[in-house]
Design a protein around this motif. Structure first.
Motif, PDB file in Angstrom:
ATOM      1  N   LYS A  42      89.219  66.541 -81.312  1.00 44.53           N
ATOM      2  CA  LYS A  42      87.623  66.795 -80.385  1.00 44.53           C
ATOM      3  C   LYS A  42      86.992  68.353 -79.673  1.00 44.53           C
ATOM      4  CE  LYS A  42      85.641  63.720 -77.662  1.00 44.53           C
ATOM      5  NZ  LYS A  42      85.825  61.830 -77.121  1.00 44.53           N
ATOM      6  N   THR A  71      84.517  66.283 -83.759  1.00 47.28           N
ATOM      7  CA  THR A  71      84.135  66.186 -82.888  1.00 47.28           C
ATOM      8  C   THR A  71      82.892  67.206 -81.651  1.00 47.28           C
ATOM      9  OG1 THR A  71      84.453  63.629 -83.664  1.00 47.28           O
ATOM     10  CG2 THR A  71      82.699  64.003 -81.975  1.00 47.28           C
ATOM     11  N   SER A  73      81.475  66.500 -78.210  1.00 47.45           N
ATOM     12  CA  SER A  73      80.657  65.899 -77.236  1.00 47.45           C
ATOM     13  C   SER A  73      80.043  67.084 -76.562  1.00 47.45           C
ATOM     14  CB  SER A  73      81.487  64.868 -77.730  1.00 47.45           C
ATOM     15  OG  SER A  73      82.461  64.363 -78.001  1.00 47.45           O
ATOM     16  N   THR A 112      80.454  66.594 -86.718  1.00 51.93           N
ATOM     17  CA  THR A 112      80.023  65.403 -85.982  1.00 51.93           C
ATOM     18  C   THR A 112      79.649  65.869 -84.368  1.00 51.93           C
ATOM     19  OG1 THR A 112      81.023  63.225 -86.605  1.00 51.93           O
ATOM     20  CG2 THR A 112      80.285  63.489 -84.573  1.00 51.93           C
ATOM     21  N   ASP A 114      78.072  64.550 -81.001  1.00 50.37           N
ATOM     22  CA  ASP A 114      78.094  63.513 -80.700  1.00 50.37           C
ATOM     23  C   ASP A 114      77.347  63.760 -79.049  1.00 50.37           C
ATOM     24  OD1 ASP A 114      78.103  60.448 -79.165  1.00 50.37           O
ATOM     25  OD2 ASP A 114      80.125  60.776 -79.234  1.00 50.37           O
ATOM     26  N   ALA A 116      76.744  61.150 -76.760  1.00 49.86           N
ATOM     27  CA  ALA A 116      77.255  60.494 -75.439  1.00 49.86           C
ATOM     28  C   ALA A 116      76.161  60.105 -75.053  1.00 49.86           C
ATOM     29  CB  ALA A 116      78.222  61.442 -74.842  1.00 49.86           C
ATOM     30  N   ASN A 117      75.058  60.005 -75.389  1.00 49.13           N
ATOM     31  CA  ASN A 117      73.778  59.558 -75.011  1.00 49.13           C
ATOM     32  C   ASN A 117      73.402  60.213 -73.687  1.00 49.13           C
ATOM     33  OD1 ASN A 117      73.687  57.381 -76.226  1.00 49.13           O
ATOM     34  ND2 ASN A 117      75.472  56.013 -75.058  1.00 49.13           N
ATOM     35  N   THR A 143      77.532  64.264 -89.052  1.00 48.71           N
ATOM     36  CA  THR A 143      76.839  63.159 -88.205  1.00 48.71           C
ATOM     37  C   THR A 143      76.071  63.782 -86.993  1.00 48.71           C
ATOM     38  OG1 THR A 143      78.121  61.520 -89.199  1.00 48.71           O
ATOM     39  CG2 THR A 143      77.263  60.711 -86.777  1.00 48.71           C
ATOM     40  N   GLN A 145      74.767  62.030 -82.971  1.00 53.20           N
ATOM     41  CA  GLN A 145      74.749  60.750 -84.047  1.00 53.20           C
ATOM     42  C   GLN A 145      74.181  60.014 -81.531  1.00 53.20           C
ATOM     43  OE1 GLN A 145      78.666  59.138 -84.749  1.00 53.20           O
ATOM     44  NE2 GLN A 145      79.311  59.495 -82.628  1.00 53.20           N
ATOM     45  N   ASN A 146      73.426  59.222 -80.933  1.00 50.14           N
ATOM     46  CA  ASN A 146      74.002  59.220 -79.715  1.00 50.14           C
ATOM     47  C   ASN A 146      72.962  60.187 -78.694  1.00 50.14           C
ATOM     48  OD1 ASN A 146      75.816  57.175 -80.350  1.00 50.14           O
ATOM     49  ND2 ASN A 146      77.355  57.911 -79.917  1.00 50.14           N
ATOM     50  N   THR A 173      72.195  58.554 -86.437  1.00 51.99           N
ATOM     51  CA  THR A 173      72.614  57.808 -85.926  1.00 51.99           C
ATOM     52  C   THR A 173      72.370  57.522 -84.422  1.00 51.99           C
ATOM     53  OG1 THR A 173      74.487  57.504 -87.440  1.00 51.99           O
ATOM     54  CG2 THR A 173      74.530  55.910 -85.230  1.00 51.99           C
TER      55      THR A 173
END
Length: 255
Positions: A42, A71, A73, A112, A114, A116-117, A143, A145-146, A173
């Protein structure tokens, strides 16, 4: 192109933070290529006001680090350029920092990402190369995402234009975008330009921006599928049909 370097800081176990510095990027690349940090699973992007971290990610992928099996993030919201697209247009897009799409012709993002919104805002792209978006290209197994993309302008005179990914081989996603997109060749979509592999999923995502195209294969979520026999799964994905400026064209609407 500016070179942005990256420093790894171990947090706990196999989790590391990426912090952009100016000295250790080449050592990181060497260590990754030699398997010395291959167990890292990560990466956390430590964001700051001048977004060196995201440019650093683009630099690492360009240098051959695909982040496969790992990942990345986001740790905070990121603004690349201040202001709104309307203000930029009134100023003829002067004095903006151009975004460097993540991935290039030889290396595609495979991990990935992310958000994290968190949100990325102020992306400005005006290119003539195939594959235009925050990510130029992703591969199967990847991926995104978020993530929220806001107040951004993406234009290309070549194929595969999407606000999130130009050439998509992975999954999307929980992603939203209100970007302004202008495409002048095939495969232009609100989130994804073109899909080039099988079993791609776009889920729980929406496009709320403006899209203008003067060519074919255009859609509010996905421009088109450029892979024989590909299966594309689109669910819970929405867009405003009134946002598509594609008058007097023969369009293959997808999603």
């Amino acid at each position: 192109m500016s070179v942005f370097n990256v420093e790894l800081k171990k947090v706990v176990d196999d989790s590391y933070e990426i912090e952009i510095g100016y000295e250790l990027a080449n050592k990181l690349i060497d260590d990754l290529e030699n398997g010395l940090v291959g167990n890292i699973r990560k990466f956390a992007v430590i964001t700051d006001s001048n977004v060196k971290d995201l440019y650093g990610l683009a630099y690492l992928v360009k240098e051959g680090i695909t982040f496969a099996g790992k990942t990345v993030s986001m740790g905070a919201d990121v603004t690349v350029n201040e202001g709104t697209v309307e203000q930029w247009n009134a100023n003829e897009f002067a004095n903006l920092t151009p975004w460097i799409p993540i991935g290039d012709e030889t290396t595609e993002f495979a991990g990935t990402f992310d958000g994290a919104n968190h949100k990325i805002s102020g992306i400005y792209i005006n290119l003539s190369e195939q594959g235009t978006g925050v990510f130029r290209s992703t591969v199967a197994g990847s991926t995104i995402q978020n993530l929220k993309l806001e107040e951004s302008y993406i234009k290309s005179t070549s194929k595969y234009v999407g606000s999130i990914v130009g050439i998509c081989g992975g999954n999307i996603t929980n992603v939203s975008s209100d970007a302004t997109i202008i495409g002048r060749d095939w495969y232009v979509g609100g989130l994804v330009g073109g899909v080039t592999s099988n079993n791609v999923t776009i889920d729980s995502s929406c496009f709320l921006g403006q899209l203008n195209s003067s060519s074919h294969y255009v859609g509010g979520i996905l421009g088109g599928v450029d892979a024989n026999g590909a299966t594309i799964n689109v669910s819970n994905a929405t867009y405003d049909v009134n946002s598509l400026d594609i008058k007097n064209k023969t369009i293959n609407f997808i999603a």
